[in-house]
Design an enzyme around this catalytic site. Sequence first.
Site, PDB file in Angstrom:
ATOM      1  N   LYS A  11       0.822  -1.213   0.000  1.00  0.00           N
ATOM      2  CA  LYS A  11       0.000   0.000   0.000  1.00  0.00           C
ATOM      3  C   LYS A  11       0.864   1.275   0.000  1.00  0.00           C
ATOM      4  O   LYS A  11       2.075   1.226   0.294  1.00  0.00           O
ATOM      5  CB  LYS A  11      -0.929  -0.039   1.223  1.00  0.00           C
ATOM      6  N   TYR A  51     -12.642  -1.527  -3.174  1.00  0.00           N
ATOM      7  CA  TYR A  51     -13.115  -1.653  -1.792  1.00  0.00           C
ATOM      8  C   TYR A  51     -14.627  -1.446  -1.681  1.00  0.00           C
ATOM      9  O   TYR A  51     -15.127  -1.122  -0.602  1.00  0.00           O
ATOM     10  CB  TYR A  51     -12.360  -0.673  -0.895  1.00  0.00           C
ATOM     11  N   ASN A 114      -2.075   0.224   6.671  1.00  0.00           N
ATOM     12  CA  ASN A 114      -1.516  -1.014   7.223  1.00  0.00           C
ATOM     13  C   ASN A 114      -0.647  -1.806   6.260  1.00  0.00           C
ATOM     14  O   ASN A 114      -0.577  -3.031   6.331  1.00  0.00           O
ATOM     15  CB  ASN A 114      -2.626  -1.867   7.853  1.00  0.00           C
ATOM     16  N   HIS A 117      -2.176  -5.425   1.513  1.00  0.00           N
ATOM     17  CA  HIS A 117      -3.484  -6.078   1.348  1.00  0.00           C
ATOM     18  C   HIS A 117      -3.245  -7.560   1.103  1.00  0.00           C
ATOM     19  O   HIS A 117      -2.271  -7.936   0.458  1.00  0.00           O
ATOM     20  CB  HIS A 117      -4.219  -5.489   0.137  1.00  0.00           C
ATOM     21  N   GLU A 128      -9.953 -10.217  -7.435  1.00  0.00           N
ATOM     22  CA  GLU A 128      -9.015  -9.106  -7.236  1.00  0.00           C
ATOM     23  C   GLU A 128      -7.846  -9.179  -8.219  1.00  0.00           C
ATOM     24  O   GLU A 128      -7.382  -8.148  -8.724  1.00  0.00           O
ATOM     25  CB  GLU A 128      -8.513  -9.108  -5.793  1.00  0.00           C
TER      26      GLU A 128
END
Length: 139
Positions: A11, A51, A114, A117, A128
């Site tokens: 990320k 998302y 965080n 993913h 995905e």
Amino acid sequence: MSGNRTFTMIKPDAVRAGHIGNILKMITDAGFMIRAMKYTRLSSDKAGQFYAVHAERPFYSELVEFMSSGPIVAAILEKDNAVVDFRTLIGATNPEDAAPGTIRALYASNVGENAVHGSDSDENAVIEGAFHFAGTEVF
Ligand code: DAT
Ligand code: MG
């Protein structure tokens, strides 16, 4: 064979902090083979679509803004039991709860930013992966 591939993103927070190399090393040291990979940036539209399942959550707009805030590394990974083993390698969503030595324990800033993913099911891994890669980009 199902169950042997997952989808990941490094990320924007981890990219900005210079952790791409360390995270990829942890992934390959854990036995995952890279079957597709790209360095890219999500538009806010694309981040919102990715998302969409979280659209009703209070953190959705913050999540979309963060995920489109800078470049990411997207990849399809292969290993036996890929989805479950990768979730173990990355640790809990909130780095305060992530087991020591996991990617999120080492590199995540907080529950919203965080570091990585990981798909939560074989079905979502396929969805995905196809969201980010054309068939000709997957090996
Ligand atoms: P995970 O990424 O571990 O699968 P998730 O699917 O529940 O977690 O949520 C997707 C992302 O949304 C997560 O990586 C970061 C963000 N997020 C989740 N819970 C949050 C919260 N309580 N506050 C802010 N962001 C959150
Ligand atoms: Mg999730």
